[in-house]
Design an enzyme around this catalytic site. Structure first.
Site, PDB file in Angstrom:
ATOM      1  N   LYS A   1      19.607  -1.186   9.391  1.00 19.29           N
ATOM      2  CA  LYS A   1      18.825  -2.105  10.224  1.00 19.29           C
ATOM      3  C   LYS A   1      19.718  -3.185  10.822  1.00 19.29           C
ATOM      4  O   LYS A   1      19.464  -3.657  11.931  1.00 19.29           O
ATOM      5  CB  LYS A   1      17.649  -2.690   9.440  1.00 19.29           C
ATOM      6  CG  LYS A   1      16.594  -1.633   9.123  1.00 19.29           C
ATOM      7  CD  LYS A   1      16.139  -0.938  10.405  1.00 19.29           C
ATOM      8  CE  LYS A   1      15.210   0.207  10.202  1.00 19.29           C
ATOM      9  NZ  LYS A   1      14.748   0.798  11.462  1.00 19.29           N
TER      10      LYS A   1
ATOM     11  N   ASN B   1      11.677   3.839  16.716  1.00 19.00           N
ATOM     12  CA  ASN B   1      11.031   3.362  15.506  1.00 19.00           C
ATOM     13  C   ASN B   1      11.352   4.208  14.274  1.00 19.00           C
ATOM     14  O   ASN B   1      11.288   3.706  13.162  1.00 19.00           O
ATOM     15  CB  ASN B   1       9.510   3.338  15.730  1.00 19.00           C
ATOM     16  CG  ASN B   1       8.761   3.110  14.450  1.00 19.00           C
ATOM     17  OD1 ASN B   1       8.709   2.002  13.946  1.00 19.00           O
ATOM     18  ND2 ASN B   1       8.195   4.167  13.888  1.00 19.00           N
TER      19      ASN B   1
ATOM     20  N   GLY C   1       9.024   8.567  15.457  1.00 17.16           N
ATOM     21  CA  GLY C   1       8.448   8.302  14.150  1.00 17.16           C
ATOM     22  C   GLY C   1       7.071   7.674  14.206  1.00 17.16           C
ATOM     23  O   GLY C   1       6.734   6.807  13.409  1.00 17.16           O
ATOM     24  N   ALA C   2       6.251   8.125  15.141  1.00 14.28           N
ATOM     25  CA  ALA C   2       4.922   7.531  15.322  1.00 14.28           C
ATOM     26  C   ALA C   2       3.832   8.263  14.548  1.00 14.28           C
ATOM     27  O   ALA C   2       2.657   8.109  14.832  1.00 14.28           O
ATOM     28  CB  ALA C   2       4.570   7.479  16.808  1.00 14.28           C
ATOM     29  N   SER C   3       4.228   9.039  13.554  1.00 12.62           N
ATOM     30  CA  SER C   3       3.221   9.762  12.785  1.00 12.62           C
ATOM     31  C   SER C   3       2.598   8.894  11.702  1.00 12.62           C
ATOM     32  O   SER C   3       1.540   9.225  11.172  1.00 12.62           O
ATOM     33  CB  SER C   3       3.822  11.019  12.165  1.00 12.62           C
ATOM     34  OG  SER C   3       4.894  10.674  11.311  1.00 12.62           O
TER      35      SER C   3
ATOM     36  N   SER D   1      14.495  -4.724  11.214  1.00  8.50           N
ATOM     37  CA  SER D   1      13.805  -5.282  10.061  1.00  8.50           C
ATOM     38  C   SER D   1      14.479  -6.583   9.647  1.00  8.50           C
ATOM     39  O   SER D   1      15.670  -6.779   9.892  1.00  8.50           O
ATOM     40  CB  SER D   1      13.874  -4.288   8.895  1.00  8.50           C
ATOM     41  OG  SER D   1      13.465  -4.888   7.690  1.00  8.50           O
TER      42      SER D   1
ATOM     43  N   TYR E   1      19.469   1.013   3.630  1.00  6.03           N
ATOM     44  CA  TYR E   1      18.485   0.654   4.655  1.00  6.03           C
ATOM     45  C   TYR E   1      18.894  -0.650   5.342  1.00  6.03           C
ATOM     46  O   TYR E   1      18.865  -0.745   6.573  1.00  6.03           O
ATOM     47  CB  TYR E   1      17.104   0.523   4.017  1.00  6.03           C
ATOM     48  CG  TYR E   1      16.021   0.085   4.971  1.00  6.03           C
ATOM     49  CD1 TYR E   1      15.472   0.994   5.865  1.00  6.03           C
ATOM     50  CD2 TYR E   1      15.545  -1.215   4.972  1.00  6.03           C
ATOM     51  CE1 TYR E   1      14.470   0.605   6.740  1.00  6.03           C
ATOM     52  CE2 TYR E   1      14.543  -1.614   5.843  1.00  6.03           C
ATOM     53  CZ  TYR E   1      14.006  -0.703   6.724  1.00  6.03           C
ATOM     54  OH  TYR E   1      13.022  -1.086   7.597  1.00  6.03           O
TER      55      TYR E   1
END
Length: 166
Positions: free
Chosen positions: A162, A92, A20-22, A145, A158
């Site tokens: 997490k 990530n 998810g590094a975009s 998170s 979410y």
């Protein structure tokens, strides 16, 4: 290497994955690792978004892969491992959507857990044999998170995912 990070450490010769590094945190982490000398593979459904002024690293390579798709993920990790090994993994990738707890649909609950929890675990499993072979002592970093501990209104699914990452 970039003058920002080079005085502190070098990751020259290392290669790894940031899922998810975009965009967002993953994008910043991937490019920071790239500036430290690592070759970083962005495992993401979409290419890096270059919508902000960031010191981009040419050592970050986009790999189009849906990490919730077992076959695609397994093939991408095997290819990378065979070509150069894997020294680190930063889990990530994640998603969320604002919705009141009493309105959460079962499909959304499953989808968010599939990406934020199940894919993280499976990616770690598939990378482990390669990380074990790393001459640099392979590492896994899981991004969570404060929502895991505090909980926030409107993002119960979410928060649940997490917490599971912890």
């Amino acid at each position: 290497m970039n003058d920002i990070i080079s005085p502190f450490f070098s990751l020259a010769g290392r290669s790894g994955i940031v899922t998810g590094a975009s965009a967002g945190i993953g994008r910043a982490v991937a490019h920071l690792l790239g500036h430290a000398g690592a070759t970083v593979y962005n495992f993401s459904r979409r290419p890096t978004q270059r919508d902000i002024d960031l010191p981009w690293s040419d050592r970050v390579i986009d790999v189009a892969v849906d990490i919730t798709d077992e076959a695609s993920l397994s093939a991408a990790i095997a290819d990378m491992g065979k070509q150069q090994g894997i020294d680190f993994l930063v889990n990530n990738a994640g998603k969320t959507r604002r919705v009141e707890a009493h309105e959460v649909e079962a499909d959304f609950w499953r989808d968010i857990h599939t990406l934020n929890v199940d894919a993280l675990f499976r990616t770690s499993q598939l990378c482990y044999p390669w990380l074990k072979q790393s001459p640099y002592v392979g590492r896994i970093v899981n991004v969570s998170s404060m929502a895991a501990h505090l909980g926030f209104e409107g993002v119960t699914p979410y928060c649940s995912t997490k917490a599971a990452v912890m």
